[in-house]
Every structure is written in C-alpha cells, then in structure tokens.
Design a protein around this motif. Structure first.
Motif, PDB file in Angstrom:
ATOM      1  N   LEU A  17       1.021  -1.142   0.038  1.00 44.28           N
ATOM      2  CA  LEU A  17       0.033   0.006  -0.066  1.00 44.28           C
ATOM      3  C   LEU A  17       0.678   1.232   0.035  1.00 44.28           C
ATOM      4  CD1 LEU A  17      -2.892  -0.947   2.610  1.00 44.28           C
ATOM      5  CD2 LEU A  17      -2.916  -0.927  -0.267  1.00 44.28           C
ATOM      6  N   ALA A  18       1.853   1.171   0.917  1.00 36.58           N
ATOM      7  CA  ALA A  18       2.827   2.368   0.750  1.00 36.58           C
ATOM      8  C   ALA A  18       3.695   2.649  -0.508  1.00 36.58           C
ATOM      9  CB  ALA A  18       3.871   2.176   1.913  1.00 36.58           C
ATOM     10  N   VAL A  19       3.821   1.481  -1.072  1.00 33.02           N
ATOM     11  CA  VAL A  19       4.514   1.829  -2.562  1.00 33.02           C
ATOM     12  C   VAL A  19       3.422   2.366  -3.348  1.00 33.02           C
ATOM     13  CG1 VAL A  19       5.555   0.480  -4.547  1.00 33.02           C
ATOM     14  CG2 VAL A  19       6.201  -0.215  -2.155  1.00 33.02           C
ATOM     15  N   GLY A  26      11.529   2.615  -2.512  1.00 36.27           N
ATOM     16  CA  GLY A  26      12.759   3.169  -1.709  1.00 36.27           C
ATOM     17  C   GLY A  26      11.895   4.217  -0.596  1.00 36.27           C
ATOM     18  N   ARG A  27      10.802   4.988  -1.235  1.00 37.40           N
ATOM     19  CA  ARG A  27      10.196   5.969  -0.192  1.00 37.40           C
ATOM     20  C   ARG A  27       9.310   5.097   0.654  1.00 37.40           C
ATOM     21  NH1 ARG A  27      10.097   9.539  -5.085  1.00 37.40           N
ATOM     22  NH2 ARG A  27       8.097   8.473  -5.716  1.00 37.40           N
ATOM     23  N   ALA A  28       8.654   4.279   0.250  1.00 36.37           N
ATOM     24  CA  ALA A  28       7.964   3.288   1.115  1.00 36.37           C
ATOM     25  C   ALA A  28       8.720   2.713   2.272  1.00 36.37           C
ATOM     26  CB  ALA A  28       6.979   2.192   0.238  1.00 36.37           C
ATOM     27  N   ALA A  29       9.987   2.143   1.709  1.00 32.91           N
ATOM     28  CA  ALA A  29      10.683   1.526   2.864  1.00 32.91           C
ATOM     29  C   ALA A  29      11.177   2.712   3.978  1.00 32.91           C
ATOM     30  CB  ALA A  29      11.895   1.155   2.187  1.00 32.91           C
ATOM     31  N   ALA A  30      11.375   3.760   3.478  1.00 41.09           N
ATOM     32  CA  ALA A  30      11.933   4.953   4.544  1.00 41.09           C
ATOM     33  C   ALA A  30      10.625   5.293   5.391  1.00 41.09           C
ATOM     34  CB  ALA A  30      12.216   6.029   3.621  1.00 41.09           C
ATOM     35  N   GLU A  31       9.571   5.262   4.789  1.00 38.37           N
ATOM     36  CA  GLU A  31       8.388   5.619   5.579  1.00 38.37           C
ATOM     37  C   GLU A  31       8.220   4.459   6.900  1.00 38.37           C
ATOM     38  OE1 GLU A  31       4.606   7.513   4.168  1.00 38.37           O
ATOM     39  OE2 GLU A  31       3.903   5.404   4.504  1.00 38.37           O
ATOM     40  N   ALA A  39      12.915  -3.907   1.855  1.00 33.51           N
ATOM     41  CA  ALA A  39      11.615  -3.704   1.054  1.00 33.51           C
ATOM     42  C   ALA A  39      11.290  -4.527  -0.290  1.00 33.51           C
ATOM     43  CB  ALA A  39      11.188  -2.344   0.894  1.00 33.51           C
ATOM     44  N   SER A  40      12.391  -4.209  -1.166  1.00 33.12           N
ATOM     45  CA  SER A  40      12.385  -4.918  -2.492  1.00 33.12           C
ATOM     46  C   SER A  40      12.200  -6.455  -2.419  1.00 33.12           C
ATOM     47  CB  SER A  40      13.565  -4.688  -3.293  1.00 33.12           C
ATOM     48  OG  SER A  40      13.600  -3.245  -3.547  1.00 33.12           O
ATOM     49  N   ALA A  41      12.790  -7.270  -1.490  1.00 33.71           N
ATOM     50  CA  ALA A  41      12.976  -8.491  -1.362  1.00 33.71           C
ATOM     51  C   ALA A  41      11.682  -8.702  -0.573  1.00 33.71           C
ATOM     52  CB  ALA A  41      14.024  -9.054  -0.260  1.00 33.71           C
ATOM     53  N   ARG A  42      11.036  -8.092   0.277  1.00 34.80           N
ATOM     54  CA  ARG A  42       9.852  -8.467   0.884  1.00 34.80           C
ATOM     55  C   ARG A  42       8.837  -8.455  -0.532  1.00 34.80           C
ATOM     56  NH1 ARG A  42       7.443  -6.178   6.364  1.00 34.80           N
ATOM     57  NH2 ARG A  42       6.302  -8.458   6.866  1.00 34.80           N
ATOM     58  N   ILE A  43       8.695  -7.535  -1.304  1.00 35.61           N
ATOM     59  CA  ILE A  43       7.767  -7.402  -2.530  1.00 35.61           C
ATOM     60  C   ILE A  43       7.957  -8.367  -3.446  1.00 35.61           C
ATOM     61  CG2 ILE A  43       7.068  -6.021  -4.683  1.00 35.61           C
ATOM     62  CD1 ILE A  43       6.112  -4.743  -2.124  1.00 35.61           C
ATOM     63  N   LYS A  44       9.427  -8.855  -3.808  1.00 34.60           N
ATOM     64  CA  LYS A  44       9.542 -10.029  -4.506  1.00 34.60           C
ATOM     65  C   LYS A  44       8.951 -11.168  -3.976  1.00 34.60           C
ATOM     66  CE  LYS A  44      13.285  -7.602  -6.976  1.00 34.60           C
ATOM     67  NZ  LYS A  44      14.579  -7.663  -7.350  1.00 34.60           N
ATOM     68  N   GLY A  45       9.073 -11.369  -2.715  1.00 36.42           N
ATOM     69  CA  GLY A  45       8.802 -12.558  -1.997  1.00 36.42           C
ATOM     70  C   GLY A  45       7.070 -12.518  -2.052  1.00 36.42           C
ATOM     71  N   SER A  62       7.865   3.065  -9.039  1.00 40.24           N
ATOM     72  CA  SER A  62       7.346   1.697  -9.139  1.00 40.24           C
ATOM     73  C   SER A  62       5.830   1.927  -9.035  1.00 40.24           C
ATOM     74  CB  SER A  62       7.521   0.659  -8.031  1.00 40.24           C
ATOM     75  OG  SER A  62       9.018   0.517  -8.151  1.00 40.24           O
ATOM     76  N   ARG A  63       4.952   1.379  -9.944  1.00 43.36           N
ATOM     77  CA  ARG A  63       3.543   1.289  -9.980  1.00 43.36           C
ATOM     78  C   ARG A  63       3.131   0.224 -10.033  1.00 43.36           C
ATOM     79  NH1 ARG A  63       1.520   2.797 -15.655  1.00 43.36           N
ATOM     80  NH2 ARG A  63       2.412   1.880 -16.753  1.00 43.36           N
TER      81      ARG A  63
END
Length: 111
Positions: A17-19, A26-31, A39-45, A62-63
């Motif tokens: 949701l943050a992405v 990157g911005r979602a991860a920072a937030e 965060a990238s690994a979690r999304i890919k998982g 990313s969208r």
C-alpha cells in the motif's frame, strides 16, 4: 477457516500500500523504517507467494500492475479491517482497565 498460503502477511500488505501511494519502493521503505533492499525483497517474495507481478519497476519509481491494482484494493480493505480490530481491542482494554474493584476486610479495623 485457515487462510490460503497465497495470502501475504499484514506487514507485506502495508508495504505494498505504501509503494502504491508513494510510487517508490525506496520511499515506502523509508516511511516504514526498513531498508530499500529489504522492502524490495519483501515485495518480490510477495509476488512469488501470490504468483503474479504486482509492480512495474522503472528508474523513475514503481507502480502497480493491473493485477497489482486489484491486490492493492483488497489489501487496503484488509489493512483497514486490521486497524479497526486493533482500535476495538484497545477500546476493550481501556474499558477493562477503567474499572477498579476494591475489596477490603473489616478485620483490621476491629483491632
């Protein structure tokens, strides 16, 4: 009823949701206070778990993909329900904590 193994955990849905809202992993991860690689690994998982690509990635951000937009909408409902559950539990705990029952014996007062 047990959930399917294809249903991601709540934290992963919050990240998605943050992405979607911020347009960047990157911005979602920072937030959310995690590193961009985590965060990238979690999304890919999550994409592997669900079995579909959720994000279109580019140097500009990313969208959500078409399938990702559907998952984002469902995730929003799940996260909102979890927030309502959390608020309800807090209210129950506050109400329980607000009551004070005092029991005393008169035995000490007699002596």
């Amino acid at each position: 009823m047990a959930l399917s193994p294809h249903v991601p955990e709540l934290g992963a849905l919050e990240l998605l949701l943050a992405v979607a809202r911020l347009g960047s992993v990157g911005r979602a991860a920072a937030e959310l206070g995690v590193s961009q690689p985590a965060a990238s690994a979690r999304i890919k998982g999550m994409e592997r778990q669900i079995g579909v690509a959720l994000l279109e990635r580019s140097p500009r951000g990313s969208r959500p993909t078409e399938a990702g937009r559907l998952v984002v909408e469902w995730a929003r409902q799940v996260v909102e329900a979890a927030q309502a559950l959390d608020a309800g539990i807090d209210a129950l705990r506050e109400r329980r904590d607000a009551r004070l029952r005092v029991l005393a014996s008169l035995t000490v007062a007699e002596y």
